[in-house]
Motif scaffolding. Structure first.
Motif, PDB file in Angstrom:
ATOM      1  N   CYS A 132       0.858  -1.187   0.000  1.00 34.87           N
ATOM      2  CA  CYS A 132       0.000   0.000   0.000  1.00 34.87           C
ATOM      3  C   CYS A 132       0.894   1.237   0.000  1.00 34.87           C
ATOM      4  CB  CYS A 132      -0.918   0.014   1.226  1.00 34.87           C
ATOM      5  SG  CYS A 132      -2.089   1.395   1.228  1.00 34.87           S
ATOM      6  N   GLU A 136      -2.776   6.283  -1.392  1.00 35.30           N
ATOM      7  CA  GLU A 136      -3.982   5.496  -1.610  1.00 35.30           C
ATOM      8  C   GLU A 136      -4.956   5.563  -0.432  1.00 35.30           C
ATOM      9  OE1 GLU A 136      -1.310   2.357  -4.222  1.00 35.30           O
ATOM     10  OE2 GLU A 136      -2.106   1.718  -2.283  1.00 35.30           O
ATOM     11  N   ASN A 149      -3.216  -1.414   5.824  1.00 38.20           N
ATOM     12  CA  ASN A 149      -3.732  -1.726   4.488  1.00 38.20           C
ATOM     13  C   ASN A 149      -2.812  -2.698   3.747  1.00 38.20           C
ATOM     14  OD1 ASN A 149      -5.861  -0.047   5.055  1.00 38.20           O
ATOM     15  ND2 ASN A 149      -5.198   1.601   3.712  1.00 38.20           N
ATOM     16  N   LYS A 152      -3.645  -6.024   5.068  1.00 32.40           N
ATOM     17  CA  LYS A 152      -4.878  -6.561   4.461  1.00 32.40           C
ATOM     18  C   LYS A 152      -4.572  -7.164   3.088  1.00 32.40           C
ATOM     19  CE  LYS A 152      -7.874  -3.151   6.688  1.00 32.40           C
ATOM     20  NZ  LYS A 152      -8.742  -1.977   6.446  1.00 32.40           N
ATOM     21  N   ALA A 153      -3.739  -6.481   2.321  1.00 33.78           N
ATOM     22  CA  ALA A 153      -3.364  -6.988   0.994  1.00 33.78           C
ATOM     23  C   ALA A 153      -2.545  -8.280   1.129  1.00 33.78           C
ATOM     24  CB  ALA A 153      -2.599  -5.919   0.216  1.00 33.78           C
ATOM     25  N   TYR A 168      -2.987  -3.110  -2.396  1.00 36.40           N
ATOM     26  CA  TYR A 168      -4.182  -2.720  -1.641  1.00 36.40           C
ATOM     27  C   TYR A 168      -5.290  -2.257  -2.582  1.00 36.40           C
ATOM     28  CZ  TYR A 168      -7.238  -0.088   1.458  1.00 36.40           C
ATOM     29  OH  TYR A 168      -8.337   0.401   2.117  1.00 36.40           O
ATOM     30  N   THR A 169      -4.925  -1.560  -3.644  1.00 38.38           N
ATOM     31  CA  THR A 169      -5.917  -1.033  -4.587  1.00 38.38           C
ATOM     32  C   THR A 169      -6.626  -2.143  -5.351  1.00 38.38           C
ATOM     33  OG1 THR A 169      -4.155  -0.720  -6.218  1.00 38.38           O
ATOM     34  CG2 THR A 169      -4.781   1.199  -4.870  1.00 38.38           C
ATOM     35  N   LEU A 171      -7.886  -4.785  -3.855  1.00 40.69           N
ATOM     36  CA  LEU A 171      -8.883  -5.371  -2.958  1.00 40.69           C
ATOM     37  C   LEU A 171     -10.263  -4.782  -3.236  1.00 40.69           C
ATOM     38  CD1 LEU A 171      -7.017  -5.302   0.489  1.00 40.69           C
ATOM     39  CD2 LEU A 171      -7.148  -7.177  -1.162  1.00 40.69           C
ATOM     40  N   PRO A 173     -13.863  -3.222  -2.177  1.00 39.22           N
ATOM     41  CA  PRO A 173     -14.185  -2.303  -1.068  1.00 39.22           C
ATOM     42  C   PRO A 173     -14.508  -3.034   0.235  1.00 39.22           C
ATOM     43  CG  PRO A 173     -15.242  -1.562  -3.080  1.00 39.22           C
ATOM     44  CD  PRO A 173     -14.622  -2.898  -3.384  1.00 39.22           C
ATOM     45  N   LYS A 175     -13.213  -5.864   1.293  1.00 38.06           N
ATOM     46  CA  LYS A 175     -11.961  -6.347   1.881  1.00 38.06           C
ATOM     47  C   LYS A 175     -11.095  -5.174   2.364  1.00 38.06           C
ATOM     48  CE  LYS A 175     -11.987 -10.800  -0.240  1.00 38.06           C
ATOM     49  NZ  LYS A 175     -11.322 -11.827  -1.011  1.00 38.06           N
ATOM     50  N   GLN A 176     -11.225  -4.021   1.705  1.00 33.32           N
ATOM     51  CA  GLN A 176     -10.476  -2.851   2.171  1.00 33.32           C
ATOM     52  C   GLN A 176     -10.985  -2.395   3.535  1.00 33.32           C
ATOM     53  OE1 GLN A 176     -10.640   0.201  -0.862  1.00 33.32           O
ATOM     54  NE2 GLN A 176      -9.129  -0.825  -2.139  1.00 33.32           N
ATOM     55  N   ASN A 177     -12.255  -2.640   3.830  1.00 30.83           N
ATOM     56  CA  ASN A 177     -12.852  -2.165   5.080  1.00 30.83           C
ATOM     57  C   ASN A 177     -12.786  -3.172   6.224  1.00 30.83           C
ATOM     58  OD1 ASN A 177     -13.564   0.391   4.091  1.00 30.83           O
ATOM     59  ND2 ASN A 177     -15.342  -0.485   3.070  1.00 30.83           N
TER      60      ASN A 177
END
Length: 181
Positions: A132, A136, A149, A152-153, A168-169, A171, A173, A175-177
């Motif tokens: 990330c 972003e 983030n 998460k990725a 990260y981009t 993922l 929405p 999964k981003q949250n």
């Protein structure tokens, strides 16, 4: 954590001076199949894998990058002045380096004083990574959020097959949250 806070402070201090954005990316890395080496050949084998990977990280990343073991078989890399795509290229070089080092098998053989040709190919050491960049997220000086983030990725990379890097981009929405682990 201390390095993340100092990077956040640097971004807050210098961002928007002369319309310049201070770009920083974080790569979160987790070794794949590390447990196999620890469980099958002992902690000495696990230590060889960690040490060999750390040396490779040092060789692949720039002096300006901050590389740290995050615990167990995880590493974090802070890459100042680097976009997600540039960080992705660095993980590609890292993956190529593992292959060039023959998956650290020669290092294992040297330390364990035995032939390691019995290692199944599907257990060869590899890594999963999440990336990330601070650009972003909404508060681009919040490096703790950038780290979360990237984590998460990384989790997505592990969940979808290992031995890969996820931005990260990429993922969804949803999964981003997700709350960080």
């Amino acid at each position: 954590e201390e390095k993340l806070e100092s990077e956040s402070e640097l971004i807050r201090r210098y961002d928007n001076k002369e319309n310049v954005k201070y770009l920083t990316s974080i790569t979160f890395i987790d070794l794949d199949h590390f447990k196999f080496y620890n469980d099958t050949y002992g902690h000495e084998a696990g230590d060889v894998m960690i040490e060999s990977f750390a040396k490779l990280l040092k060789r692949i990343y720039r002096k300006v990058d901050f590389v740290s073991r995050f615990g167990g078989d995880e590493f974090i890399v802070l890459l100042p002045g680097t976009s997600s795509l540039e960080a992705l290229r660095a993980t590609d070089r890292l993956r190529k380096g593992i292959v060039e080092e023959n998956y650290f098998i020669p290092a294992l053989e040297k330390v364990l004083h035995r032939d390691m040709s019995d290692i199944p190919k599907e257990q060869y050491i590899s890594f999963s990574a999440g990336i990330c960049a601070n650009t972003e997220i909404e508060d681009f000086s919040d490096m703790q959020q950038v780290k979360n983030n990237a984590d998460k990725a990384l989790y997505e990379a592990k969940e979808t097959g290992r031995c890969k890097t996820v931005l990260y981009t990429e993922l969804t929405p949803e999964k981003q949250n997700v709350k960080p682990r």
